[in-house]
Enzyme design. Structure first.
Site, mmCIF file in Angstrom:
data_model
loop_
_atom_site.group_PDB
_atom_site.id
_atom_site.type_symbol
_atom_site.label_atom_id
_atom_site.label_comp_id
_atom_site.label_asym_id
_atom_site.label_seq_id
_atom_site.Cartn_x
_atom_site.Cartn_y
_atom_site.Cartn_z
ATOM 1 N N HIS A 46 0.825 -1.195 0.000
ATOM 2 C CA HIS A 46 0.000 0.000 0.000
ATOM 3 C C HIS A 46 0.872 1.262 0.000
ATOM 4 C CE1 HIS A 46 -3.797 2.004 0.470
ATOM 5 N NE2 HIS A 46 -3.251 2.790 1.389
ATOM 6 N N GLU A 68 -2.114 -5.639 -4.514
ATOM 7 C CA GLU A 68 -2.768 -5.290 -3.273
ATOM 8 C C GLU A 68 -4.162 -5.933 -3.217
ATOM 9 O OE1 GLU A 68 -2.129 -1.015 -2.142
ATOM 10 O OE2 GLU A 68 -4.282 -1.205 -1.923
ATOM 11 N N ASN A 419 25.400 -23.124 -7.427
ATOM 12 C CA ASN A 419 26.197 -24.321 -7.587
ATOM 13 C C ASN A 419 25.802 -25.383 -6.566
ATOM 14 O OD1 ASN A 419 28.696 -25.633 -8.741
ATOM 15 N ND2 ASN A 419 29.165 -25.622 -6.565
#
Lengths: 684, 148
Positions: A46, A68, A419
């Site tokens: 918000h 939102e 990795n």
């Protein structure tokens, strides 16, 4: 409103909000029913929305708004959290990050987010969301070329087609093929649409009109048209547009489409099942997690900070050094005068300035958290991509490091983690078969030790296969078959850091992006650190990175040649020694000494640096600093040793770049400049 | 036009090397310092005298007399280091004396340095005659060129 002056604040704050979103989303995934977390994310979103709207970044505000809405629906328990929904929210956050980055780099924050927005809308409307929907859509796009079924209609469009049929309109699917050498594709598209709109209504096009206008298509595009005209008329009119090679007009068979739609929905109904399963298995966990979450909450207190340009800190530091030099003078004057009150004052001043120096130095220190906090999300994404189960544990995120080191550290760590996940942790099935828990464990740890910071990455994966590594190293010519036998396990492990080495049999998207771990090694070494690998096959590996606390302060040995003082970094010194002149031997016109059974060449700094001598005195003994570069050694001959000291590293400026064997300078206590010797360039 | 003066004249720092007077635009000059201890930097051209500690910043020093191949004069109390800044480079010039600051009318500057036929020719951007003095305007880009 001129918002430029707020831009920097906006960018920094947005990044903070997004980071907080990421962290909370991860927490939410662990305990999907904790609405407090949702509220937290909602607040972040918000605020971000409000800020970006104020700053005039409409796209940013728009996407945040959609996100939102979804969060709001979760908050009001209209929809329940599933990993799939979180995927989309994460995706939105990724887009938002990309936009912010774009703005930070001077862009306008525009970004194509239509797909994500569509998905968010989908969720928001409470439609049973699943990943399949998207993939079928993608598939159908790919199939455009081969099949005639170019367009895929949603419910609304089908209704339009149906109603058009009922009102005796014709509905056509038109495939337009432009000539291969067509130059102004967008213009042709415009002309085609111009004609089509005169003939009737375009219900749908593929690719979308926006993409067509941006020429984001090959040479074909498809349009669904509702018209009163006949197929042949439409075709003839469209062929009038120059550079249009081919136009096929087919009737849309409404009945057939409707049936297919049913088939698709059937597929959709099958897929949500794993989702349900997921939530049920998870629903057991939250009970324990909920406790944890409530315990954890108080720890989320942020200390108050201000942002300072690092250049200003450097200036502060320089000025302070001046003060320290004057302090030295004052001290010597005071001791000469031997005035008790003066002595007292100078002593007090020395103490205070000492404390001040410490504070200024630590001002550049930042907790490694700033690098670490992006990894949980990365690991989550990777585990999903790789279909592995991994739990990432972070220890010691509050450990502090110099800002400049932190900035460089991110990429090597990303590489190491990729990795570990790709090559280290095995697939759940393999782990099960090997008697390990299905979920792999990766620990990222940071801690201080002496003048160094250690950052370790430990996994309980497959470890490094000695034979496999040696085989590869021999085939790549990194080591010879004979010497391979005598290598210790650690030496073999370190081979994977050699350039041109990749242990993956198949180059994967995760860690095989054309760069190997050699880049990690070189980055870390350029920071003055080093990396070691410990590994037990079948049990896991430990990558340990040792870094200096700060780049700007190093320990050196000060040496004197005639009247000149040079600094040799302690990191390259093995030891110091005093040798008898008669111990020097000649080999190939090179003076060498026998140092513990090893033949070490001598480097007379006086000659190399062409130090002006007033008179040549024949000394019986030579002071030698033994330095190393990897496996090689050399003895630097100097007049005398002054001692060990911590110095502040300075560059020689932009004018004197690439001075032979000099890596920088420092300012000594007496205000004079001493040069720092770059041992690497003295050893061949 | 309020700034017509600026257009017509250029403010310079005038300094002396041997028997000649040189000028550098004042906006390229960071400051003028008395001589201080210079640390020699090995393996650099002869005209690079070394580096100094300029309020905590390590600054390289060029001896303009060596750069222009004019005869070195002995360091005395008039010797100064002029700190100049160009393209993010800060460099100090050793000069025999820093004389004054003055405005040179643009019309007085002749771009062709035909007057001087010596080694420093390539470093000169122009020559100005003000009253009875002959000022040689330096092209700093050229002076700092070779080591870039």
């Amino acid at each position: 409103m001129d918002t430029n002056q707020y831009l920097e604040v906006f960018i920094d704050e947005s990044k903070e909000h997004l980071q907080s979103c990421n962290e909370n989303l991860l927490a939410l995934e662990q305990s999907p029913h904790d609405l407090a977390i949702v509220n937290e994310i909602f607040r972040n979103a918000h605020t971000l929305k409000g800020m970006s709207a104020t700053m005039g970044f409409e796209d940013l505000a728009d996407l945040t708004h959609k996100m939102e809405n979804v969060l709001d629906a979760i908050r009001n328990e209209k929809i329940t959290v599933t990993p799939e929904i979180l995927d989309v929210v994460f995706e939105s956050v990724d887009h938002l990050e990309a936009m912010i980055d774009d703005i930070a780099n001077g862009g306008d924050g525009k970004h194509d987010v239509t797909a994500t927005v569509a998905k968010l809308k989908h969720i928001e409307n409470g439609e049973p969301f699943n990943g399949v929907d998207q993939s079928t859509e993608e598939l159908s796009v790919n199939e455009h070329k081969s099949s005639d079924e170019a367009l895929h209609y949603d419910e609304f469009e089908l209704t339009v087609i149906q109603q058009s049929h009922e009102q005796d309109f014709n509905t056509f699917e038109i495939a337009v093929h432009l000539r291969e050498d067509c130059l102004l594709k967008a213009a042709r598209v415009f002309m085609v649409f111009d004609i089509l709109e005169k003939l009737g209504d375009v219900i749908k096009s593929s690719p979308t009109v926006e993409k067509l206008e941006e020429e984001e298509f090959d040479n074909d595009f498809y349009v669904a048209l509702v018209t009163k005209d006949s197929a042949s008329d439409v075709q003839k009119k469209l062929l009038k547009v120059s550079e249009v090679e081919n136009v096929t007009v087919t009737n849309i068979d409404y009945q057939k489409l409707a049936k297919q739609e049913v088939a698709v929905t059937v597929v959709e109904e099958v897929s949500p099942q794993p989702v349900v399963q997921n939530t049920t298995t998870k629903s057991v966990a939250p009970k324990t997690n909920a406790n944890k979450a409530s315990e954890k909450k108080p720890s989320h207190t942020s200390s108050k900070t201000i942002r300072v340009n690092i250049e200003r800190l450097d200036i502060l530091m320089n000025l302070f050094e001046e003060l320290v030099i004057d302090r030295g003078r004052l001290q010597s004057i005071a001791s000469e005068l031997n005035h008790s009150e003066l002595n007292e004052t100078v002593e007090r001043m020395s103490r205070i300035s000492g404390d001040l120096q410490n504070i200024i130095l630590t001002m550049r220190m930042v907790p490694v958290e700033t690098v670490f906090n992006r990894f949980p999300k990365m690991v989550r994404q990777l585990t999903r991509d790789l279909h592995k189960k991994v739990h990432l544990e972070i220890i010691g995120a509050e450990t502090e490091l110099d800002r400049t080191v932190i900035d460089e550290l991110g990429d090597p760590l990303v590489h190491l983690i990729r990795n570990a996940l790709d090559h280290g942790i095995e697939n759940p099935e393999i782990r099960k078969a090997a008697g390990k828990p299905e979920e792999g464990k990766v620990v990222l740890r940071a801690y201080h030790s002496g003048n160094h910071v250690f950052i370790e990455l430990e996994d309980d994966g497959a470890g490094i296969n000695r034979e496999k590594v040696l085989e590869k190293a021999i085939s790549r010519g990194i080591v010879s078959a004979e010497s391979a036998e005598s290598l210790t396990d650690n030496q073999v492990n370190e081979l994977i850091l050699a350039s041109g080495f990749s242990t993956a049999d198949v180059i994967s998207d995760i860690s095989g992006r054309g760069v190997g771990l050699d880049v990690v090694k070189s980055t870390i070494e350029s920071l003055g650190g080093n990396i070691t690998i410990d590994s037990t096959e079948g049990r896991g590996s430990l990558f340990s990175v040792q870094l200096p606390l700060t780049l700007s302060i190093i320990s050196v040995m000060l040496v004197e040649i005639e009247k000149e003082i040079y600094a040799i970094p302690l990191s390259s010194i093995i030891e110091t020694s005093i040798i008898r002149k008669s111990d020097i031997m000649n080999a190939h016109n090179q003076k060498v000494i026998d140092f513990r059974g090893k033949v070490v060449p001598l480097v007379f700094l006086e000659e190399i640096f062409e130090v002006p001598r007033n008179e040549t005195t024949e000394e019986e003994f030579h002071s030698v600093v033994l330095v190393r570069k990897g496996e090689k050694m050399a003895g630097l001959v100097v007049d005398s040793f002054i001692g060990q000291q911590e110095i502040v590293l300075k560059s020689l400026g932009n004018y004197l770049t690439n001075v032979f064997a000099i890596s920088g300078a420092t300012i000594l206590g007496n205000g004079k400049v001493a040069l720092i010797i770059d041992c690497n360039s003295l050893i061949k | 036009m309020a700034n017509s003066l600026d257009i017509e004249s250029v403010k310079v720092i005038v300094f002396q090397l041997g028997d000649k007077e040189y000028a550098i635009p004042v906006n390229q000059v960071q400051g003028i310092e008395k001589t201080m201890h210079i640390t020699r930097v090995p393996k650099t051209p002869k005209y690079v005298k070394g580096v100094i500690n300029l309020r905590g910043v390590v600054t390289p020093i060029i001896d303009l007399r060596d750069r222009f191949n004019v005869k070195s004069s002995v360091e005395n109390e008039n010797t100064r280091i002029i700190i100049i800044s160009l393209d993010e480079m800060e460099v100090g010039f050793i000069v025999d004396a820093a004389n004054d600051v003055m405005d040179i009318p643009k019309v007085a500057i002749e771009p062709q340095p035909e007057v001087v036929g010596s080694y420093e020719e390539e470093f000169i951007s122009g020559v100005a005659k003000v009253d009875r003095r002959l000022l040689i305007l330096l092209n700093l880009e050229k002076v700092l060129d070779t080591l870039k």
